[in-house]
Design a protein around this motif. Sequence first.
Motif, PDB file in Angstrom:
ATOM      1  N   ARG A 107       0.816  -1.227   0.000  1.00 53.73           N
ATOM      2  CA  ARG A 107       0.000   0.000   0.000  1.00 53.73           C
ATOM      3  C   ARG A 107       0.845   1.270   0.000  1.00 53.73           C
ATOM      4  O   ARG A 107       0.361   2.341  -0.335  1.00 53.73           O
ATOM      5  N   ARG A 108       2.113   1.116   0.439  1.00 59.58           N
ATOM      6  CA  ARG A 108       2.985   2.290   0.412  1.00 59.58           C
ATOM      7  C   ARG A 108       3.168   2.837  -1.008  1.00 59.58           C
ATOM      8  O   ARG A 108       3.568   3.988  -1.169  1.00 59.58           O
ATOM      9  N   TYR A 109       2.900   1.997  -2.006  1.00 61.39           N
ATOM     10  CA  TYR A 109       3.135   2.410  -3.389  1.00 61.39           C
ATOM     11  C   TYR A 109       1.842   2.796  -4.101  1.00 61.39           C
ATOM     12  O   TYR A 109       1.860   3.163  -5.262  1.00 61.39           O
ATOM     13  N   ASP A 110       0.728   2.694  -3.392  1.00 62.73           N
ATOM     14  CA  ASP A 110      -0.547   3.070  -4.002  1.00 62.73           C
ATOM     15  C   ASP A 110      -0.530   4.549  -4.384  1.00 62.73           C
ATOM     16  O   ASP A 110      -0.220   5.409  -3.554  1.00 62.73           O
ATOM     17  N   PRO A 111      -0.875   4.848  -5.634  1.00 63.62           N
ATOM     18  CA  PRO A 111      -0.810   6.254  -6.070  1.00 63.62           C
ATOM     19  C   PRO A 111      -1.676   7.188  -5.227  1.00 63.62           C
ATOM     20  O   PRO A 111      -1.306   8.346  -5.013  1.00 63.62           O
ATOM     21  N   GLN A 112      -2.831   6.706  -4.745  1.00 62.73           N
ATOM     22  CA  GLN A 112      -3.696   7.579  -3.947  1.00 62.73           C
ATOM     23  C   GLN A 112      -3.016   7.925  -2.620  1.00 62.73           C
ATOM     24  O   GLN A 112      -2.947   9.086  -2.217  1.00 62.73           O
ATOM     25  N   PHE A 113      -2.534   6.907  -1.931  1.00 65.75           N
ATOM     26  CA  PHE A 113      -1.949   7.145  -0.609  1.00 65.75           C
ATOM     27  C   PHE A 113      -0.612   7.894  -0.730  1.00 65.75           C
ATOM     28  O   PHE A 113      -0.275   8.710   0.124  1.00 65.75           O
TER      29      PHE A 113
END
Lengths: 329, 329, 329, 329
Positions: free
Chosen positions: A121-127
Amino acid sequence: MFNIALFGCGRIGKVHAVNIAAHPNTQIKAVIDPYHEGAVQLANQYGATVMSVDEAMADKDIHAVCICSATDTHADLIEQAALAGKAIFCEKPIDLSLSRVAACLEVVDNAGVKLLVGFNRRYDPQFRTLRELFDSGAVGKAETLVITSRDPSPPPAEYVRVSGGIFRDMSIHDLDMARFILGEDPISVSAHGSCLVDPAIGEAGDIDSAVVILRFPSGAMANIINSRRSGYGYDQRIELHGSKGMLKAGNVREHLVEHWGDEHCSSAKPQNFFLERYKEAYIDEWQHFVDVLEGKAEPQCSGIDGELALELADAALESLQQHKTVELK
Amino acid sequence: MFNIALFGCGRIGKVHAVNIAAHPNTQIKAVIDPYHEGAVQLANQYGATVMSVDEAMADKDIHAVCICSATDTHADLIEQAALAGKAIFCEKPIDLSLSRVAACLEVVDNAGVKLLVGFNRRYDPQFRTLRELFDSGAVGKAETLVITSRDPSPPPAEYVRVSGGIFRDMSIHDLDMARFILGEDPISVSAHGSCLVDPAIGEAGDIDSAVVILRFPSGAMANIINSRRSGYGYDQRIELHGSKGMLKAGNVREHLVEHWGDEHCSSAKPQNFFLERYKEAYIDEWQHFVDVLEGKAEPQCSGIDGELALELADAALESLQQHKTVELK
Amino acid sequence: MFNIALFGCGRIGKVHAVNIAAHPNTQIKAVIDPYHEGAVQLANQYGATVMSVDEAMADKDIHAVCICSATDTHADLIEQAALAGKAIFCEKPIDLSLSRVAACLEVVDNAGVKLLVGFNRRYDPQFRTLRELFDSGAVGKAETLVITSRDPSPPPAEYVRVSGGIFRDMSIHDLDMARFILGEDPISVSAHGSCLVDPAIGEAGDIDSAVVILRFPSGAMANIINSRRSGYGYDQRIELHGSKGMLKAGNVREHLVEHWGDEHCSSAKPQNFFLERYKEAYIDEWQHFVDVLEGKAEPQCSGIDGELALELADAALESLQQHKTVELK
Amino acid sequence: MFNIALFGCGRIGKVHAVNIAAHPNTQIKAVIDPYHEGAVQLANQYGATVMSVDEAMADKDIHAVCICSATDTHADLIEQAALAGKAIFCEKPIDLSLSRVAACLEVVDNAGVKLLVGFNRRYDPQFRTLRELFDSGAVGKAETLVITSRDPSPPPAEYVRVSGGIFRDMSIHDLDMARFILGEDPISVSAHGSCLVDPAIGEAGDIDSAVVILRFPSGAMANIINSRRSGYGYDQRIELHGSKGMLKAGNVREHLVEHWGDEHCSSAKPQNFFLERYKEAYIDEWQHFVDVLEGKAEPQCSGIDGELALELADAALESLQQHKTVELK
């Protein structure tokens, strides 16, 4: 071109296989899985060779390992790869036991190899965008972080039994996310939970609905809301309240077409689960690992991050059982 | 305290009755309606007297009239009220015939009384905000105005037959709104339409789905999209595209609670029809009329506005029938 | 594996190059472009050979052509490829002259080769979903289709001069989309426009703001709203009003993070332009062409679709100039 | 017509004054306030008389009291009104001391008068709709309730000092709301907080950012997120996750006009504070009190509700101070 040994041909192994193959600078050289038929199939698909663990570790042409096997094999494989001098990408968690993690990370340190732990999730564009906006000062100083993270539907009780429990298996992503967004390590953990979704989960000794509160040295608090079942897809939202306003990352919907009818106006549900929701994150995560392989970057999420997230998960369990806030360190 | 004679006890008459009574500076003194029973009931409710037209016009204690009667009585009542020296609030339209409107307005002019024509949407807080933002320069110079205006469900064919047709009955609000928002008078009208909702409307000689394009001296265009049926409530939206971006006024929903379920995420429909949607607009409209009565304001929407909107509606009909753009003036 | 000759190395040629190379069943064999340096660079990147038009057409190992060159070369290249027996993917338009298009398509027909015309938006997942929902009966019979299509910022006047004008260059996508969604061919066209964005566009003999109304045999109407400048990114929306409600495809935003501050709540703009907005559409379009190559599908958008869209664009221009509705056929 | 004695002419007293006067069945007969000038002004505005507490209580023509005075006068006034046989509407809280509340409610009980405690949010149309949908089974069995409740900006430290602290002053509304929505009484309370907004609040012995977790007999949990400052208006949201999905009540915005520009798309902030946000709730609350006066309804929110909410607030404070979960009963 970096040759990769892929350990594990399950759901998540297949996700990484696609991304390894699609990346111009990496290719799958070896596939390792005790389930031979699955290994053969995946190896054939990508022009790779089926190997044993020892063969893969001994192969000098293999530059890095991608560990997607069963959780209880992670630490052993990490150690073997470290001793073999290979760069390591390992799906979370390193292990479910903190002491085993510590021992494993010592081996990695001594070997001096790079280790990237897969908190996707660290690489999710939104976050990422949310964190970048926060870092740019968009909402001033952080005050309250609210992470909503709800799976679409509960796993079978057999899975729950070996999962390490909701905190180590599921909340761990959110515990890591809280550290990632706020850039601080918590000083206390308070956890609360119920078994509401499936009695079999309770019989397996776990809960399926949880709330975790973290306090940070700055006074900021993180509020994590977890459930094994949303009923409407994969609910992945973050709100960060700061001294100058709020940042809010919403769900990614299946599509953007609304239907307005005589009952109500309806829009699409959130994308169903992590394979869809974090598709782009997995690609960006692999890109980051390639950057590490190429010496362009240090692992953004290394062994210590895996260890700290597990520590928080263990503290959450202790808090739940003892009905009190657990102070850390 | 201003004493008001209310002509017409139907749906819209009742809306105004509530607002007249609720305003601290106005009260209903007389109720006039050929449907005696309705007049008695309304008069009793508000402590008013049932009168004939002539009695009301002759009553020196009546300061103003509120005309909510059948369309074909509007012009006559306006003239009588003007001659009696009373301030006039009249629901749109003044009349369905342009020449009758012109004659009526001459009487009003000669009498020197105030006339406010009831284009209620001009007072809607959403559309007001949009216009104020436009006037403040938020989107620069106007380029394209898109007005979506769709009734929830079609009226009976009998109504359609006496309505003057969709342009004079329904689009007229949007034609006025285009003038109100842009602050210009159109130079051409092009109209297109079909009968798709109810064949009985076609048999009555009308259409039920229409698109009207207005061009303005500045080059700006207004695009009006009408239908007698939305299927999902009262669809009232405005988009104004300008040289620096867009302003967009959305629908007002019945409530703000969303339901996320295993099929989709649903939210409430737009408020059903004008009584709900423009409730606040009617109150603000009456406040404006009181301001006119008190000499604090000139009518923001006077006879000429009613006349011009009707002219545009007539031009739309001509365009529809002749399949060409009609130039104005 | 299908070998592809890529004509044209500009912006759109590069988009297709990526997708051709990424597809497991296609590869770029030849790159053809009068701008030699660009051709060499692209060829090197994908392990292809720079060829002349004649060399590429003569190469028996080339199965298909992908035409992304300047508009005025499309028809010639299509004809040469048809005569060489190659399957053809051609970016819109086939040509700006209807008679040239007709002649070209005759050559294609006689050659019996497959021709796919690149109206990329037909493959956009949002619009596809809208059409599928419509086809499944979600809103009953179509009544009004509203297509909003606004570029982020105007092209240079030099481009406008050779573009064929706004209807042939820009609206043509929306004219095709109207046919695609409704599954009908229009019976009349009415167009309206102004030059508001850039006087240089007017001096080039074109307009930059347009509204087009199509009527269909069923009575349904399509309302297309175009501008060369939105000021807030690429505005690509569709609303379909039917007898049972509305379907509405919204814009795709740059990201989903909102910022709530002391001035207002802000969210990201629509993705900036077609490269971002239709990234997935281009991939799906190429997949469809591969399906055609493999005999699994007939072209969903063939020469006749290109021809009909151009016919509508020409009719729009005629309507604009003559201030009347143009009847078709 | 019921005659009302209004105690307190401050901000909230004025809100009720408007609603009492606007209701067809109630009127303000007496105004009581130690600040004489304010009392005179309000009394004049509504044609009421300025009285002392004793005069008002003794006046046989006064049917009910509306208590909007300072918090520390509430319990005394309730008791006097009860002994005088008058129906009582009292703004929350009854008192800041649980024992004082208990004593006061005993007096009310013995007197047999009706007491309505003013938890205004229970009457908010949004939250009502959410509860009605929940009661109708829209999301099955309740699992997690998330209440976000953030004031626009912090009160002065002097106010904080006499407020009873954030839990008794602010969270108490949310604690009541959790009981109202779920229809259960909590079995445990866990509270967490920081002073982040204003150091002066910390010096006053209070916190300004809080998270409270309630557990209910059914296993359901409520998660309350409070702050004395949002930075973007009055943030009042509720999410209810159940076994079949989620219900979500969003904020009410100042208006519905969006601006799309070259930086971002912006929409209006939430309405600024409780006077705007709960305007309709106050009207509906007064209507409910009139229903009670007319014998048509029992108080939906009586003394016991006020007492229980205070108990929860006290437990939250205890939990915060002792770093543990407090079990109730």
